[in-house]
Design an enzyme around this catalytic site. Structure first.
Site, PDB file in Angstrom:
ATOM      1  N   SER A  65       0.791  -1.223   0.000  1.00 54.16           N
ATOM      2  CA  SER A  65       0.000   0.000   0.000  1.00 54.16           C
ATOM      3  C   SER A  65       0.824   1.275   0.000  1.00 54.16           C
ATOM      4  O   SER A  65       0.328   2.332  -0.354  1.00 54.16           O
ATOM      5  CB  SER A  65      -0.947   0.011   1.201  1.00 54.16           C
ATOM      6  OG  SER A  65      -0.233  -0.150   2.392  1.00 54.16           O
ATOM      7  N   HIS A  86      -5.543  -3.613  -1.876  1.00 51.23           N
ATOM      8  CA  HIS A  86      -5.346  -2.635  -2.958  1.00 51.23           C
ATOM      9  C   HIS A  86      -5.400  -3.264  -4.348  1.00 51.23           C
ATOM     10  O   HIS A  86      -5.182  -2.568  -5.344  1.00 51.23           O
ATOM     11  CB  HIS A  86      -4.021  -1.887  -2.762  1.00 51.23           C
ATOM     12  CG  HIS A  86      -4.066  -0.951  -1.594  1.00 51.23           C
ATOM     13  ND1 HIS A  86      -4.513   0.350  -1.686  1.00 51.23           N
ATOM     14  CD2 HIS A  86      -3.757  -1.151  -0.294  1.00 51.23           C
ATOM     15  CE1 HIS A  86      -4.457   0.913  -0.497  1.00 51.23           C
ATOM     16  NE2 HIS A  86      -4.004   0.024   0.371  1.00 51.23           N
ATOM     17  N   LYS A 133     -11.938   0.496  -0.466  1.00 50.30           N
ATOM     18  CA  LYS A 133     -11.075   1.172  -1.435  1.00 50.30           C
ATOM     19  C   LYS A 133     -11.778   1.218  -2.796  1.00 50.30           C
ATOM     20  O   LYS A 133     -12.617   2.074  -3.012  1.00 50.30           O
ATOM     21  CB  LYS A 133      -9.709   0.490  -1.445  1.00 50.30           C
ATOM     22  CG  LYS A 133      -9.101   0.487  -0.031  1.00 50.30           C
ATOM     23  CD  LYS A 133      -7.725  -0.076   0.031  1.00 50.30           C
ATOM     24  CE  LYS A 133      -7.293  -0.377   1.451  1.00 50.30           C
ATOM     25  NZ  LYS A 133      -7.308   0.739   2.379  1.00 50.30           N
TER      26      LYS A 133
HETATM   27  C1  LIG Z   1      -3.090  -4.301   2.886  1.00 48.35           C
HETATM   28  C2  LIG Z   1      -4.206  -3.711   3.674  1.00 48.35           C
HETATM   29  N1  LIG Z   1      -4.950  -4.513   4.435  1.00 48.35           N
HETATM   30  C3  LIG Z   1      -5.986  -4.031   5.148  1.00 48.35           C
HETATM   31  C4  LIG Z   1      -6.305  -2.697   5.137  1.00 48.35           C
HETATM   32  C5  LIG Z   1      -7.440  -2.203   5.976  1.00 48.35           C
HETATM   33  O1  LIG Z   1      -8.578  -2.056   5.220  1.00 48.35           O
HETATM   34  P1  LIG Z   1      -9.874  -1.374   5.853  1.00 48.35           P
HETATM   35  O2  LIG Z   1      -9.762   0.076   5.602  1.00 48.35           O
HETATM   36  O3  LIG Z   1     -10.996  -2.019   5.133  1.00 48.35           O
HETATM   37  O4  LIG Z   1      -9.863  -1.694   7.298  1.00 48.35           O
HETATM   38  C6  LIG Z   1      -5.577  -1.824   4.347  1.00 48.35           C
HETATM   39  C7  LIG Z   1      -5.933  -0.397   4.328  1.00 48.35           C
HETATM   40  O5  LIG Z   1      -5.171   0.485   4.295  1.00 48.35           O
HETATM   41  C8  LIG Z   1      -4.497  -2.334   3.600  1.00 48.35           C
HETATM   42  O6  LIG Z   1      -3.757  -1.531   2.838  1.00 48.35           O
END
Ligand SMILES: Cc1ncc(COP(=O)(O)O)c(C=O)c1O
Length: 393
Positions: A182, A210, A241
């Site tokens: 990310s 992502h 997202k």
């Molecule tokens: C790799 C990864 N996993 C999980 C999440 C968390 O997602 P959520 O916003 O749905 O909690 C993110 C968000 O930034 C992420 O980049």
């Protein structure tokens, strides 16, 4: 009251401010879109993970509104106690089908999906092989599980296999990687990880937060991108997202999904996604299945932005997806750069420690299908102007 017990917080916050690592959170007074309103000004938005521009799309808004008329808003309690509502089941079935997975379960967020999945699968006597740059929610899920965590070098399948061969005392083993990283926008070598997982008979889990709606045919994600449908055991994802809403999912082997309904703690002890969230996500699946127009526009925008920045002399690191870091190194410089962009009408956040390692501060550019070619051009001109002014290029 003359108490000193919380003085340390003020000292820590002062230190964050001094080192350029204090987070200033902007208030957005408009829908989340290509342009947002902040303090009465319109700014070009490159901060949101709103890859397809669905966060404020009329079809998504309408789906959420209509579902409220039919089912209300809240799920009432956790699903194991209050029962599960039809829209949640419908979403899980559609997502499993969309991703060609055996089954799917939804959670309140992607973060929760990781906190649910990892401790449900491994515990004290087990080993987790985790990419050193994995997301905080994976790290926290690993810590919660109490399993031994072995970090392998970022995206390095050779190092992973070396670490696997080094550890002989275990009950169960799992390999976990982000799909798209990310903060750097690079893609995990999931095909190589799948080969290794098979060779050593280890569970393989990817967090495709992502990649969901971005990679693969019609946005079906990283497993589809590599054509590994029956070779990855667990695909965690988020609907916060590209789907433009909020919510987490775990798609994969039917027995794992069934186990999570019995033992995923955030499923058992926290209420489900709300009804309008669920309906909005269902509509996002409909839109992804109908057309690749938004995904095509997203990739075209990202390509143009990355190319433009590169031609100006900016370092965009390892980016190969719509996440484009502009590497600056020094945290105060990154904050200054972001502030100057903001003053010039472009909203793009500086990211520093602990989100990225010390000395690797950057501006993170998040592209979206909502941007027009004129938006991209305007943003590039602004980056050029600020880059020259701050002597980065
Ligand atoms: C790799 C990864 N996993 C999980 C999440 C968390 O997602 P959520 O916003 O749905 O909690 C993110 C968000 O930034 C992420 O980049």
């Amino acid at each position: 009251m003359n108490s000193t017990k919380l003085d340390w917080i003020n000292e820590e916050i002062g230190a964050l401010k001094e080192s350029g690592l204090y987070n200033t959170i902007r208030t957005i007074d408009s829908p989340m879109d290509a342009w947002v309103k902040i303090n009465g000004r319109s700014l070009l938005n490159f901060c949101a993970n709103n890859y397809l521009g669905l966060a404020n799309h009329p079809r998504i808004r309408q789906a959420a509104q209509s579902s409220i008329d039919q089912y209300g808003v809240g799920p009432g309690a956790v699903r194991t106690i209050a029962g599960t509502m039809t829209p949640h089941i419908a979403l899980e079935e559609r997502l499993a089908n969309f991703k060609q997975a055996e089954a799917c379960i939804t959670f309140q967020s992607g973060f929760m999906a990781n906190l649910a999945t990892i401790p449900a699968l491994v515990g004290r006597d087990d080993i987790i092989f985790s990419d050193e740059l994995n997301h905080a929610s994976i790290i926290d899920g690993c810590r919660l599980s109490r399993a031994k965590i072995v970090r392998y070098a970022h995206n390095d399948a050779t190092d992973l296999e070396k670490q696997i061969n080094n550890v002989t005392d275990y009950r169960r083993r799992i390999i976990i990687s982000d799909g798209v990283f990310s903060m750097d926008g690079d893609i995990a070598p999931l095909d190589e990880l799948a080969d290794i997982a098979e060779r050593h008979d280890i569970i393989l889990m990817v967090d495709d937060a992502h990649g969901e709606g971005v990679l693969g045919r019609g946005g079906r994600g990283i497993v589809d991108h590599f054509g590994l449908h029956d070779r990855v055991d667990i695909e965690v994802g988020t609907m916060s997202k590209a789907f433009g809403v909020v919510g987490g999912m775990v798609a994969g082997r039917a027995e794992i999904v069934e186990w999570l309904r019995q033992r995923g703690r955030p499923f058992l002890f926290s209420s489900a996604m709300t009804v309008p969230d669920t309906a909005a996500c269902l509509e996002a699946v409909n839109m992804l299945e109908e057309s690749t127009e938004l995904i095509d526009r997203l990739w075209s925008n990202a390509q143009g932005f990355r190319q433009g920045l590169g031609q100006m002399g900016f370092d965009t690191g390892r980016s190969e997806t719509p996440i484009i870091p502009v590497m600056l190194g020094d945290a105060p410089l990154a904050q200054k750069f972001s502030q100057r962009l903001f003053e010039e009408g472009v909203f793009a956040m500086a990211i520093g420690f602990p989100t990225v390692p010390q000395g690797k501060a950057r501006i993170r550019v998040m592209n979206s299908a909502a941007h027009t070619p004129q938006d991209i051009e305007l943003a590039l001109e602004t980056f050029h102007r600020v880059g020259k002014e701050l002597m980065v290029i």
